[in-house]
Motif scaffolding. Structure first.
Motif, short mmCIF file in Angstrom:
data_model
loop_
_atom_site.label_atom_id
_atom_site.label_comp_id
_atom_site.label_asym_id
_atom_site.label_seq_id
_atom_site.Cartn_x
_atom_site.Cartn_y
_atom_site.Cartn_z
N GLU A 545 0.76 -1.28 0.26
CA GLU A 545 0.00 -0.10 0.07
C GLU A 545 1.01 1.19 -0.03
O GLU A 545 0.51 2.18 -0.62
N SER A 546 1.97 0.95 0.56
CA SER A 546 2.99 2.13 0.74
C SER A 546 3.32 2.70 -0.71
O SER A 546 3.42 3.94 -0.98
N GLU A 547 3.78 1.75 -1.48
CA GLU A 547 4.21 2.20 -2.73
C GLU A 547 3.04 2.72 -3.52
O GLU A 547 3.47 3.40 -4.60
N GLU A 548 1.87 2.58 -3.51
CA GLU A 548 0.74 2.90 -4.05
C GLU A 548 0.33 4.48 -3.54
O GLU A 548 -0.05 5.21 -4.57
N THR A 549 0.44 4.90 -2.45
CA THR A 549 0.02 6.20 -2.03
C THR A 549 1.00 7.24 -1.78
O THR A 549 0.83 8.37 -1.67
N THR A 550 2.53 6.70 -1.90
CA THR A 550 3.12 7.97 -1.45
C THR A 550 3.34 8.82 -2.54
O THR A 550 4.38 9.98 -2.37
N LYS A 551 3.04 8.63 -3.70
CA LYS A 551 3.08 9.69 -4.77
C LYS A 551 2.28 10.87 -4.50
O LYS A 551 2.42 11.80 -5.37
N ILE A 552 1.42 10.94 -3.70
CA ILE A 552 0.72 11.81 -3.66
C ILE A 552 0.76 12.61 -2.04
O ILE A 552 -0.14 13.42 -1.46
N SER A 553 1.92 12.55 -1.70
CA SER A 553 2.15 12.95 -0.17
C SER A 553 3.47 13.77 -0.23
O SER A 553 4.42 13.67 -0.78
N GLU A 554 3.25 14.77 0.67
CA GLU A 554 4.57 15.46 0.77
C GLU A 554 5.01 15.40 2.46
O GLU A 554 6.24 16.06 2.65
N VAL A 555 4.67 14.20 2.79
CA VAL A 555 5.17 14.21 4.37
C VAL A 555 6.56 13.59 4.29
O VAL A 555 7.17 14.08 5.36
N TYR A 556 7.03 13.01 3.59
CA TYR A 556 8.14 12.26 3.70
C TYR A 556 9.44 12.86 3.06
O TYR A 556 10.36 12.36 2.95
N SER A 557 9.19 14.22 2.45
CA SER A 557 10.39 14.85 1.57
C SER A 557 11.17 15.50 2.68
O SER A 557 10.67 15.82 3.85
N LEU A 558 12.21 15.89 2.22
CA LEU A 558 13.20 16.44 3.55
C LEU A 558 12.84 17.69 3.61
O LEU A 558 12.34 18.55 2.52
N PRO A 559 13.29 18.42 4.54
CA PRO A 559 12.70 20.15 4.66
C PRO A 559 13.70 20.93 4.04
O PRO A 559 14.81 20.50 3.58
N TRP A 560 13.24 22.18 4.01
CA TRP A 560 14.09 23.21 3.41
C TRP A 560 14.60 22.83 1.93
O TRP A 560 15.40 23.43 1.48
N GLY A 561 13.56 22.21 1.31
CA GLY A 561 14.06 22.22 -0.24
C GLY A 561 15.18 20.98 -0.43
O GLY A 561 15.50 21.18 -1.60
#
Length: 614
Positions: A545-561
């Motif tokens: 399920e993780s592989e299918e849903t992470t494409k629409i999330s901002e949660v796990y990107s690193l901070p400050w660009g």
């Protein structure tokens, strides 16, 4: 993550209160009174929301209090084998140090690790190998350190006795933490999880706490009446009164009103400790407890450690190498590595549970790799500072997220800052070092029972009607208790002629969770059984399920660009712990496009159609 959604609207526009609402400014604050994010409606604040600053502080303190039992327990359990049972002042220094390092590791995990709101703290997984190492003949405490009348805590001889033991622990933890960082940052944890299932995890976690029953029983046996009352209060508050709401006054801008707060559900351990502590104080003042040191119940008195508060400094700044230069032995390293493996497996489960509770998608592989790597870095810092322990994700605080319905990252940032301040404020650690011994024993009995149950709960994924699974689990648990018991009683039977090898074998075979976990792993992967029967089908479903849903999330990107505007080269994208950039944008993380209505490319764009970006 940005998601481009093209909607074809012919006669009617999108409803302003529909599902596809935009969020201005990219900030995680509430809009129109509703929390932003990927969460369901039951959350007051989801992971990307930013509550008011005063609420962040209050909830941060609450998370600190929730983790308090586990944080304080680790140094107190180690104290006896470090020859510190009669030196509460040094115990208070260890408590302050573990507070301070836990705060640093929490901030690292939230900003650079898995980026979920998970508190970091001392781990029980390191206790069994640590105690096994300290039980070697080389590190057994001299008899004179067991007699309070012979111990001069300020003498150089006594100081060297306990410091050389904690330096040995420091070195083993620092080397083992490098293994954890390698497993995390290299992406090896994903490969290992293919072979580690519920029948490996259940005996491993259960045997973290089961061998400690003797220590908990001895502490409670100092005064069984006080210990029984502590147990009764914890059970009463956490099980019977957990749904009772207590009215508390709330001051608004215009008037004062009452609000309901589930006090017993949030602070069962803290309330029980305070009440039992108060009872011991009353019994001490009235001389109901014996004043003779050799009498039964003497250590239940509150004045046996009363001078600690006056001796402890108001402020004390822990620093790396405060106990001296760490030393390294092969036996200690191998034992702690076994604890590292157990801690990693438990943390991966905590990541998925936390994501589910805070309304975030299941963590992708790069976030898990980063989280485990940062936990390894946290163990390295804990070893350098000299906590005598490592760090891991706290399951208790993951459960607290479901109780408070606040999953904001900023709350855990506040909790990390609270831990840092509590570590610097020396009187706090000293206060917890004065808790009467039977009160601690009662708390340990409850906590260790819960940890054992958490391990066994992993069996819900497997087929318990299968004789194969019952044999694997039962045999692993039984050997995890029997083998260490025999080795502790017959250490002279393990003789290879090489001292270092003898120590390694003894530490591993006296660590119950290693014995049980290894047997569970070996038998589960060699005895024939279907994926469904072994529980791997249900176990791995969350990863799919993780592989299918992470494409629409901002949660796990690193901070400050980081990874989008900065350090976005092709070299960094190959790193297993780096966020993966999808096609479709300059530095956009995971851009996906969805057309809500189909049209022929030769057709003209419908009049009034809108291009909706979310």
């Amino acid at each position: 993550m940005n998601s481009a959604i093209t909607s074809c609207e012919h006669p009617e526009p999108l409803r302003g209160d529909g599902v596809l609402n935009s969020h201005e400014g990219g900030q995680g604050k509430k809009k129109d009174g509703q929390p932003r994010g990927l969460s369901s409606n039951h959350l007051a604040y989801s992971i990307l929301d930013i509550p008011p600053w005063y609420l962040c502080i209050f909830l941060g303190v609450q998370h600190f209090l929730t983790a308090l039992g586990g944080l304080v327990a680790v140094p107190l359990i180690l104290a006896k084998d470090l020859c510190l049972q009669h030196d509460p002042l040094t115990q208070s220094y260890l408590i302050s140090t573990i507070f301070f390092v836990s705060g640093i590791c929490t901030l690292l995990q939230v900003f650079l690790g898995v980026r979920l709101p998970i508190l970091q703290g001392g781990t029980f997984a390191f206790l069994a190998p640590s105690l096994a190492m300290l039980s070697l003949p080389t590190w057994k405490c001299p008899m004179w350190t067991l007699n309070a009348s012979l111990v001069n805590t300020s003498s150089p001889e006594f100081t060297e006795e306990w410091q050389k033991r904690i330096r040995e622990l420091q070195g083993a933890i620092m080397v083992a933490s490098c293994v954890q960082m390698l497993v995390g940052f290299s992406g090896l944890i994903g490969f290992l999880m293919r072979f580690i299932g519920p029948l490996t995890i259940a005996p491993t976690i259960s045997l973290v706490a089961l061998p400690l029953f003797d220590s908990a029983g001895n502490d409670a046996g100092i005064h069984w009446g006080i210990a029984a009352m502590t147990i009764f209060l914890i059970v009463l508050f956490s099980q019977y009164l957990k749904n009772i709401a207590v009215p508390v006054p709330v001051y608004g801008r215009e008037k004062c009103h009452t609000s309901k707060f589930y006090l017993f559900q949030v602070f069962p351990v803290l309330l029980a400790l305070c009440i039992s502590w108060l009872l011991c104080f009353v019994l001490t003042v009235t001389n109901a407890l014996p004043s003779a040191p050799a009498a039964y119940g003497y250590l239940a008195r509150t004045d046996t450690k009363g001078d600690v508060l006056s001796q402890a400094p108001w402020f004390r700044f822990p620093y790396p190498g405060q106990w001296g230069l760490p030393t390294i032995s092969l036996a200690g390293v191998f034992g702690i590595v076994a604890g590292v493996i157990s801690s990693m497996v438990e943390s991966v489960g905590d990541y998925y549970a936390c994501a589910r509770l805070v309304g975030a998608p299941p963590p992708p592989k790069h976030a898990i790799n980063r989280g485990i790597g940062i936990e390894g870095l946290g163990c390295l810092l804990a070893g350098a500072w000299g906590t005598g322990n490592g760090t891991t994700s706290y399951s208790e605080n993951v459960g607290a997220l479901g109780i408070t319905r606040v999953g904001s990252r900023m709350v855990i940032v506040a909790a990390g800052c609270v831990l840092l301040l509590m570590g610097i404020f020396g009187k706090i650690g000293a206060a917890f070092a004065t808790i009467p011994t039977p009160v601690i024993g009662g708390m340990f009995l409850v906590m260790f029972g819960v940890i054992t149950a958490v391990g066994i709960s992993n069996l819900q994924y497997v087929d318990l009607n299968s004789s194969r699974n019952l044999f694997v689990f039962g045999f692993s648990i039984y050997c995890g208790l029997a083998v260490p018991s025999w080795v502790n009683k017959n250490p002279e039977r393990l003789h290879t002629g090489i001292l270092q090898l003898d120590q390694v074998i003894q530490v591993l075979l006296t660590t119950g969770m290693f014995v049980g976990g290894f047997l569970g792993f070996l038998l589960d992967n060699t005895i024939p059984g279907s994926l469904e029967e072994r529980g791997l089908l249900a176990w791995n479903q969350t990863q799919k399920e993780s592989e299918e849903t992470t494409k629409i999330s901002e949660v796990y990107s690193l901070p400050w660009g980081i990874g989008t505007r900065f350090c976005a080269s092709s070299c960094t994208r190959c790193l297993p712990f780096w966020p993966k950039l999808e096609r479709g944008g300059r530095g956009e993380v995971g851009v996906s496009q969805l057309t809500l209505c189909s049209r022929d490319p030769s057709e003209e764009w419908p009049k009034g159609a809108t291009d909706t970006m979310m």
